[in-house]
Design a protein around this motif. Structure first.
Motif, PDB file in Angstrom:
ATOM      1  N   LEU A 751       0.870  -1.185   0.000  1.00 32.10           N
ATOM      2  CA  LEU A 751       0.000   0.000   0.000  1.00 32.10           C
ATOM      3  C   LEU A 751       0.898   1.222   0.000  1.00 32.10           C
ATOM      4  O   LEU A 751       1.302   1.726   1.046  1.00 32.10           O
ATOM      5  N   GLY A 752       1.283   1.669  -1.189  1.00 34.11           N
ATOM      6  CA  GLY A 752       2.190   2.795  -1.299  1.00 34.11           C
ATOM      7  C   GLY A 752       3.576   2.395  -0.843  1.00 34.11           C
ATOM      8  O   GLY A 752       4.165   1.446  -1.364  1.00 34.11           O
ATOM      9  N   ASN A 753       4.130   3.101   0.169  1.00 36.24           N
ATOM     10  CA  ASN A 753       5.464   2.790   0.684  1.00 36.24           C
ATOM     11  C   ASN A 753       5.411   1.775   1.827  1.00 36.24           C
ATOM     12  O   ASN A 753       6.429   1.487   2.448  1.00 36.24           O
ATOM     13  N   GLU A 754       4.238   1.261   2.130  1.00 42.39           N
ATOM     14  CA  GLU A 754       4.081   0.327   3.231  1.00 42.39           C
ATOM     15  C   GLU A 754       3.432  -0.950   2.717  1.00 42.39           C
ATOM     16  O   GLU A 754       2.790  -0.970   1.672  1.00 42.39           O
ATOM     17  N   SER A 755       3.651  -2.023   3.509  1.00 43.93           N
ATOM     18  CA  SER A 755       3.025  -3.311   3.188  1.00 43.93           C
ATOM     19  C   SER A 755       2.307  -3.802   4.440  1.00 43.93           C
ATOM     20  O   SER A 755       2.881  -3.802   5.538  1.00 43.93           O
ATOM     21  N   LEU A 756       1.067  -4.224   4.247  1.00 41.45           N
ATOM     22  CA  LEU A 756       0.224  -4.672   5.350  1.00 41.45           C
ATOM     23  C   LEU A 756      -0.063  -6.153   5.184  1.00 41.45           C
ATOM     24  O   LEU A 756      -0.318  -6.625   4.072  1.00 41.45           O
ATOM     25  N   ARG A 757       0.009  -6.889   6.299  1.00 44.84           N
ATOM     26  CA  ARG A 757      -0.274  -8.310   6.260  1.00 44.84           C
ATOM     27  C   ARG A 757      -1.697  -8.537   5.742  1.00 44.84           C
ATOM     28  O   ARG A 757      -2.632  -7.834   6.125  1.00 44.84           O
ATOM     29  N   VAL A 758      -1.896  -9.534   4.869  1.00 40.62           N
ATOM     30  CA  VAL A 758      -3.159  -9.663   4.136  1.00 40.62           C
ATOM     31  C   VAL A 758      -4.333  -9.962   5.065  1.00 40.62           C
ATOM     32  O   VAL A 758      -5.461  -9.514   4.805  1.00 40.62           O
ATOM     33  N   ASP A 759      -4.089 -10.731   6.152  1.00 42.93           N
ATOM     34  CA  ASP A 759      -5.224 -11.006   7.037  1.00 42.93           C
ATOM     35  C   ASP A 759      -5.675  -9.747   7.759  1.00 42.93           C
ATOM     36  O   ASP A 759      -6.870  -9.549   8.031  1.00 42.93           O
ATOM     37  N   LEU A 760      -4.739  -8.849   8.059  1.00 46.38           N
ATOM     38  CA  LEU A 760      -5.112  -7.589   8.699  1.00 46.38           C
ATOM     39  C   LEU A 760      -5.762  -6.635   7.690  1.00 46.38           C
ATOM     40  O   LEU A 760      -6.643  -5.838   8.058  1.00 46.38           O
ATOM     41  N   ALA A 761      -5.316  -6.717   6.446  1.00 46.51           N
ATOM     42  CA  ALA A 761      -5.978  -5.920   5.404  1.00 46.51           C
ATOM     43  C   ALA A 761      -7.436  -6.340   5.281  1.00 46.51           C
ATOM     44  O   ALA A 761      -8.352  -5.501   5.168  1.00 46.51           O
ATOM     45  N   GLU A 762      -7.688  -7.648   5.304  1.00 53.13           N
ATOM     46  CA  GLU A 762      -9.055  -8.135   5.253  1.00 53.13           C
ATOM     47  C   GLU A 762      -9.845  -7.685   6.475  1.00 53.13           C
ATOM     48  O   GLU A 762     -11.025  -7.323   6.377  1.00 53.13           O
ATOM     49  N   LYS A 763      -9.179  -7.665   7.620  1.00 57.03           N
ATOM     50  CA  LYS A 763      -9.857  -7.232   8.854  1.00 57.03           C
ATOM     51  C   LYS A 763     -10.295  -5.771   8.743  1.00 57.03           C
ATOM     52  O   LYS A 763     -11.413  -5.402   9.145  1.00 57.03           O
ATOM     53  N   LEU A 764      -9.432  -4.900   8.189  1.00 57.01           N
ATOM     54  CA  LEU A 764      -9.775  -3.492   8.049  1.00 57.01           C
ATOM     55  C   LEU A 764     -10.926  -3.303   7.052  1.00 57.01           C
ATOM     56  O   LEU A 764     -11.830  -2.476   7.264  1.00 57.01           O
ATOM     57  N   LEU A 765     -10.892  -4.054   5.949  1.00 54.46           N
ATOM     58  CA  LEU A 765     -11.981  -3.936   4.977  1.00 54.46           C
ATOM     59  C   LEU A 765     -13.300  -4.442   5.567  1.00 54.46           C
ATOM     60  O   LEU A 765     -14.367  -3.869   5.330  1.00 54.46           O
ATOM     61  N   GLN A 766     -13.244  -5.519   6.329  1.00 52.06           N
ATOM     62  CA  GLN A 766     -14.439  -6.021   6.998  1.00 52.06           C
ATOM     63  C   GLN A 766     -15.023  -4.967   7.930  1.00 52.06           C
ATOM     64  O   GLN A 766     -16.238  -4.738   7.981  1.00 52.06           O
ATOM     65  N   ALA A 767     -14.131  -4.289   8.672  1.00 49.18           N
ATOM     66  CA  ALA A 767     -14.587  -3.244   9.587  1.00 49.18           C
ATOM     67  C   ALA A 767     -15.223  -2.083   8.813  1.00 49.18           C
ATOM     68  O   ALA A 767     -16.231  -1.499   9.247  1.00 49.18           O
TER      69      ALA A 767
END
Length: 860
Positions: A751-767
């Motif tokens: 995500l731009g200059n950062e990388s987020l773990r995919v399970d946490l990315a899914e958690k944020l989208l779910q929220a």
């Protein structure tokens, strides 16, 4: 004679005596016990001393007096035994048995027993007059014993006619064995040279190919000499290199004596040894009932010294020319003036059997200083002359010669002529020498100097704080002696080679070799190398000439060591203890024991044992390989179990080609696959259901296995990916939520200059979707607080929302002159037309009604 032997103590005033012409016996029995070395003369004297109510024995050396003092203390108790030398005085109140140097022998009529050891030294040019005086005049009340060589017999008969002569035979025989090269000298040998330089050369050569040698020289302090001898006696080294100082006062376990030369410089000229001197040195070989041998050293210093037939016969049969004269000097000169004192000291002997000795160092110093006007003018009166003579008799421990020693004595006299030496002055002089650093020569010089101060501090009429200063001097001498012993050992002893030679001999298999916990190969606790895995490496500090012997010793014992090491590796592997991965290698105790290679599939690598395991016996190697393979399978089942389940399902025909292809891609990607283009849309409902049963999570952006995102699983998969030539950024060991990297590691979404773990990315989208559905508004405010708690920036959070189908609407700006917080950005969800359903799937309620019942019946 070396300075070590000279005037060891100030003379104790003698008892009134009769003329030397009569050899008065003082009323007691006089026995002369004569014979060669190893006849037990000294042991007999100790027995007789302890049998009497009191007594004294005079020895030629301080170390001999100290050795016998310890023995008598064990019999009579330390409170009853005195040790009196020029540098050391232990005299308990009421002590009845005295062990002394000859110069310090008490001439007291109340002593029941008196013995003089090595009485043949009466013929020594340097100290002979002292021994002659004791031989003629020092007597025990009940018994007197004169110990010496058989060559002294004519002089005993002439000067002490009342003496009973007892001849003792040697316990063992001496045999001449000719010349031997240094490399052929047998163990438990003494090599005798006649200069410090030659001693060092011999010791260095022995260090190279025999592990080293102990060193004994007259210039060493008694403590250093004893420490070197103790090292030899304990078997730490098998060789002793010495000057002729070894010929007197040392009881050694010597089997053979090798002469590196047969001539020496006696202080005046270079001369050949007398047969008596040769025998005294050769007599060190063979003690008590064990026979000994002697010979010369072939090629020593480019020469080949050889005994003559007459010398060999004399040494083997103990037949030497008798002494025809003894050196004598007036022992009680007059002190009326310096001239009178010198006249008496140079007076002629009273009997033809006595001769005037060469000028000793004390007389030479006296005459030199008497010629100095300033010094001579300060010596007035009997008491001053006697005190001055005592100062001149200070031994030249430093062996600096008449002129240099005279200057030291003159300076000392200037301090003593007016009284005592101040404690501060003596303490400072002692403290200046208290420095155990430096090389061998430097330490020897300091020890010689401190022995002078130990002699000075021992005089109660010279130093006020006698006890304290003498204790300080002895302590400094002890520290310097320990340091000198350490330097000699460091330079001339290679303990590793000494152990090898001592234990192995001709058969290296006799060596007691063991393996330490750290992998070092030890022989009697001396490291000779180490095992790197299962390969023996010689100690890099070993000399080149040692390497062949070390390798031979190690090779003989390697099978047993490797067997034990293989058992330890197999046990550790089975217990999952101490073995770990380093990249694609299996490492145990910092050593690679195997590596992973590409197998039939990514999750089935091949284990390749390290080539060093080929050194093991076949059974041992098979056991180790089986243990390693079992450990590897356990590790894969522990960390890669979810991926292994996918891999197994991908080979099941019942999964269908679409699902099998998707599963293969998931396995190859480490359990994380971008949803777009994954082929998910080609799966039917049953295949999707099976995918979920396998633990795959279908997210808005990615398909992923939650269990595959654990640190151990990711590290294990990444290791296998490298073997298959699929390089990817190494995931972090802790799999933290956010990483900063140009390329997203496996398991992360960039995500731009950062990388987020995919399970946490899914958690944020779910929220985000939960917020949208809860408000039921077209545009909603999405609080970035949860994202920030994961260390995700607001910009990266916005990038995630946009990737998930959200669009942002910025609030209108405040009107001019209006104040307050700006309108927050609002988000609405606009899924891409190319992706018909990016909203997270919700579980559907179970079907109800008549059609549902009918469907169930059909399914049965």
């Amino acid at each position: 004679m070396p300075a070590t032997f000279r005037h060891m103590a100030p003379r104790i005033p003698a008892q009134p005596r009769k003329s030397a012409h009569t050899g008065a016996n003082g009323g007691g029995v006089v026995k002369a016990v004569l014979g060669p070395t190893n006849t037990g003369k000294t042991h007999l004297a100790i027995e007789r001393l302890c049998a009497h109510s009191s007594g004294a024995i005079g020895f030629p050396l301080r170390l001999l007096a100290r050795e016998v003092y310890d023995r008598v203390c064990a019999i009579k108790g330390a409170d009853n035994v005195a040790l009196i030398t020029g540098e050391e005085k232990i005299e308990p109140k009421g002590a009845r048995w005295h062990l002394c140097t000859v110069e310090a022998m008490p001439s007291r009529p109340d002593l029941a027993f008196v013995a003089l050891d090595e009485a043949q030294l009466s013929a020594d040019p340097e100290r002979g007059h002292v021994f002659t005086d004791r031989l003629l005049h020092t007597r025990g009340r009940e018994e007197t014993m004169l110990l010496g060589s058989s060559t002294l017999e004519p002089m005993i008969k002439a000067l002490v006619p009342e003496a009973e002569i007892v001849t003792r035979p040697r316990f063992s025989t001496l045999t001449h064995v000719g010349a031997k090269k240094l490399s052929r000298i047998p163990p438990r040998s003494a090599i005798v040279a006649f200069s410090a330089e030659k001693v060092y050369v011999m010791a260095e050569m022995l260090r190279r190919f025999r592990g080293g040698a102990a060193v004994v020289m007259g210039a060493l302090s008694p403590q250093t000499r004893n420490a070197q001898v103790a090292m030899y006696q304990a078997g730490e080294v098998d060789y002793l290199v010495a000057t002729d100082a070894v010929g007197m006062g040392l009881n050694l376990d010597v089997h053979h004596v090798a002469f590196a030369g047969l001539s020496k410089f006696d202080g005046h000229r270079q001369r050949r040894l007398t047969t008596a001197e040769m025998a005294q040195i050769a007599g060190r070989a063979g003690r008590h009932q064990r026979d000994g041998t002697f010979g010369t050293l072939a090629g020593a210093g480019g020469t080949n010294p050889e005994f003559t037939d007459e010398e060999i016969y004399a040494i083997e049969e103990h037949r030497f020319p008798p002494l025809t004269r003894l050196f004598w000097r007036e022992a009680e000169p007059r002190f009326d003036s310096l001239a009178t004192l010198i006249e008496d000291l140079e007076s002629l002997p009273p009997r033809p059997e006595l001769a005037t000795p060469p000028q000793a160092i004390d007389l030479a110093v006296l005459k030199r200083l008497a010629e100095d006007v300033d010094t001579a003018s300060s010596v007035r009166g009997k008491r001053a002359v006697e005190r001055f003579w005592d100062v001149c008799r200070l031994p030249d421990f430093r062996s600096q010669g008449e002129e240099t020693h005279s200057r030291f004595v003159a300076r000392l006299w200037q301090d003593l002529r007016h009284g005592y030496l101040g404690a501060d002055y003596v303490a400072q002089a002692i403290a200046q020498l208290d420095n155990p650093s430096g090389d061998i020569d430097t330490l020897q010089a300091r020890i010689s100097a401190i022995r002078s101060w130990a002699y000075i501090a021992q005089r109660p009429d010279w130093v006020l704080a006698k006890d304290e200063m003498s204790a300080r001097a002895r302590a400094v001498e002890a520290r310097l002696s320990d340091a000198l012993h350490a330097r000699l050992t460091e330079r001339f002893v290679n303990r590793r080679t000494a152990v090898l030679m001592r234990k192995a001999g001709a058969d290296a298999s006799l060596l007691p070799v063991r393996l330490s916990d750290e992998g070092a190969v030890l022989v009697d606790d001396e490291p000779i190398g180490h095992l790197e895995g299962f390969r023996f490496v010689v100690d890099p500090l070993a000399r080149a000439e040692d390497r062949r012997l070390l390798l031979a010793a190690a090779e003989r014992h390697l099978p047993g060591l490797l067997h034990n090491r293989a058992k330890a590796l197999a046990k550790a592997t089975r217990e999952s203890r101490g073995i770990e991965f380093e990249d694609t290698a299996l490492v145990w105790q910092d050593t690679v024991v195997a590596k992973l290679e590409r197998g039939r599939t990514m999750l089935a690598p091949r284990l390749k044992p390290d080539v060093a395991l080929d050194r093991l016996a076949p059974t041992d190697k098979a056991e180790v390989v089986a243990a390693l393979d079992g450990w590897l399978q356990t590790q894969h089942q522990r960390h890669l179990k979810p991926l292994l389940a996918l891999d197994e399902a991908s080979r099941d025909p019942a999964s269908g080609p679409e699902l099998r292809a998707l599963l293969l891609h998931l396995v190859e990607a480490g359990g994380v696959l971008v949803r777009e283009g994954s082929g998910l849309d080609r799966l039917d409902a049953a295949q999707r259901q099976r995918l979920k049963k396998l633990g795959v999570r279908i997210g808005a952006l990615d398909l992923f296995l939650p269990n595959a995102l654990r640190p151990g699983a990711m590290q294990a998969w990444h290791r296998l990916a490298r073997i298959w030539g699929r390089p990817a950024p190494l995931p972090p060991e802790t799999m933290q939520p956010v990483v900063h990297a140009k390329i997203a590691p496996a398991g992360y979404r960039r995500l731009g200059n950062e990388s987020l773990r995919v399970d946490l990315a899914e958690k944020l989208l779910q929220a985000a979707h939960a917020t949208r559905m809860a408000t039921k508004a077209r545009r909603v405010f999405l609080d970035p607080a949860i994202a920030r708690s994961m260390n995700l920036s607001t910009a990266a959070y916005a990038a995630l929302l946009r990737a998930g189908g959200f669009r942002v609407h910025m609030g209108r700006s405040l009107p001019e002159k209006a104040f307050g917080p700006p309108h927050p950005p609002l988000w609405d969800w606009r899924p891409s037309r190319r992706e018909p359903a990016t909203e997270p799937e919700r579980p559907k309620p179970p079907p109800t009604g008549a059609f549902a019942a009918l469907a169930e019946l059909v399914a049965r």
